[in-house]
Design a protein around this motif. Structure first.
Motif: not given
Length: 442
Positions: A192, A195-196, A198, A253, A259, A271, A273, A277
């Motif tokens: 998590q 992704h956050y 990114n 990304p 990914y 992830f 998403i 995003d």
């Protein structure tokens, strides 16, 4: 003996990070970060050290800038402490915190040194960690709001912006292995966080594009491209898996590739998403910074979560047991050049820890001199082979709080006596001075 020459427009800089050098953790309105909290955890930091004083740059920045000037540096990469600017993580701005960075930037410009500001080098406000930290989506949006404050207040003074430093460390060392703040060991939260982080980068770049500022903006990764330990196809695959989970989940990304399937399909990692995003993350940027220290070798191991395992290396190592592999930097530069289609690259960190000894005001750190020379040769070879490498920032300008290692490891080209806070340029500092001047043969 040889002389390696770089173009006159090649940017020579040095780098530090806020929590590692500033100190003054409870002055002028700053509130605790996750590192202030982590340092209080028993056994988290070697010798129980913390960054409360560090190298005291908050009070000594003029002295440090003067020394940078004397050593010929053209740019200083520092990071802004989020809890110094927005003590509650969001909302009310702390003008005294902003004033420090404005004054630092003005002092740098006074000496003809460019200001390269990193928005996030790991010191998340603790109050946001209490809400879930990088494992929750709201932190990415809080970061965008924080970035907007910095763009508006510091825009006139900053020559180059970096959104994040090493999201790998923030996500994996912070949430997977628990070696860095906030010290969590939870794979789901780690991915998590990937992704956050990114997403936070992309949201910040969107805010930048709305700000009207025109200087370059990018981000900094610490890529890992371990080499296969044999010519076997299975070990080649191991190297691909290692690259995918440690590098490509951040790099791909950024350039609109999403990914990597080796992570989502072979490792069965997902992830969080939401629609839109990936487009946000892939906002066009002007450059990518690369932090490089070492390379390891791997073999396939399907019993491991990431399907590979590191094996022993033969190379000389630093006192952190990091093998010294200059050729690894060349491989990374060529890989990034290929994946980004020639995007501008900077080495935003490169250096080594060494058992430095201060004697009669001097430190003869020729081990570090050799390390830097070998990696600069790799940089020049990359340029000669067509890589769009624009500059090099040595890590670190000065000895500092080295995260979980505390003060036991010295990365600086300037020695810091932590009892007196006196600064002593090491031989590597004088070598860098001569390299920048164009009159160094090695």
């Amino acid at each position: 003996m040889q002389k390696i020459e770089f173009d006159k427009d090649f940017l020579w800089g040095c780098a530090t990070a806020s929590y590692q050098v500033e100190g003054a953790i409870d002055e002028d309105g700053r509130q605790p970060s996750i590192w202030d909290t982590f340092c209080k955890k028993d056994g988290a930091i070697l010798h129980g050290d913390d960054g409360s004083i560090a190298a005291d740059q908050y009070h000594r920045y003029k002295e440090d800038v003067q020394l940078m000037s004397e050593l010929n540096f053209q740019a200083y990469r520092f990071s802004i402490a989020w809890p110094r600017v927005l003590p509650e993580g969001r909302g009310e701005v702390n003008q005294k915190g902003l004033a420090y960075y404005i004054n630092l930037s003005k002092e740098l410009h006074l000496k003809g040194i460019k200001v390269v500001a990193t928005l996030y080098h790991w010191d998340l406000p603790q109050i946001l960690q209490d809400e879930g930290g990088w494992a929750v989506r709201s932190t990415a949006y809080a970061f965008a709001d924080y970035a907007k404050v910095c763009f508006e207040a510091l825009g006139p003074y900053v020559d180059q912006w970096i959104t994040l430093n090493e999201p790998f460390c923030a996500a994996y060392l912070g949430y997977l292995y628990g070696e860095h703040a906030p010290g969590i060991k939870n794979p789901q939260k780690a991915f998590q966080a990937v992704h956050y982080l990114n997403l936070a980068h992309g949201l910040a770049v969107k805010e930048y594009k709305k700000s009207g500022l025109r200087v370059p903006i990018g981000t900094t990764l610490n890529p890992s491209l371990p080499r296969p330990a044999s010519r076997k196809a299975e070990d080649e695959k191991a190297a691909l898996y290692a690259r995918s989970i440690f590098t490509d989940v951040f790099l791909y990304p950024l350039v609109g590739k999403g990914y990597p399937k080796e992570v989502t399909e072979d490792m069965h990692i997902s992830f969080p998403i939401l629609d839109g995003d990936m487009e946000i993350i892939a906002q066009p940027i002007d450059f990518i910074g690369i932090n490089y220290y070492m390379e390891r070798a791997v073999v396939l191991d399907e019993t491991k979560p990431f399907l590979h395992r590191e094996v022993p290396s033969w190379q000389r190592a630093t006192n952190q047991d990091w093998p010294i592999v200059p050729y690894g930097l060349l491989r990374i530069l060529k890989y990034f050049d290929q994946v980004t289609n020639g995007l501008a690259l900077y080495i935003t960190e490169n250096g080594c820890a060494n058992d430095d000894v201060l004697q009669d005001g001097r430190v003869h750190d020729h081990f570090r001199c050799d390390y830097l020379n070998e990696h600069l040769a790799a940089c020049k070879k990359a340029i000669d082979e067509g890589v769009n490498l624009k500059g090099y920032f040595v890590w670190s300008f000065m000895d500092n709080f080295e995260w979980a290692w505390g003060y036991s490891r010295r990365f600086g080209i300037v020695y810091v006596d932590y009892e007196t806070q006196e600064r002593f340029p090491k031989d590597s500092a004088y070598m860098m001075r001569d390299i920048i001047s164009g009159y160094c043969e090695y």
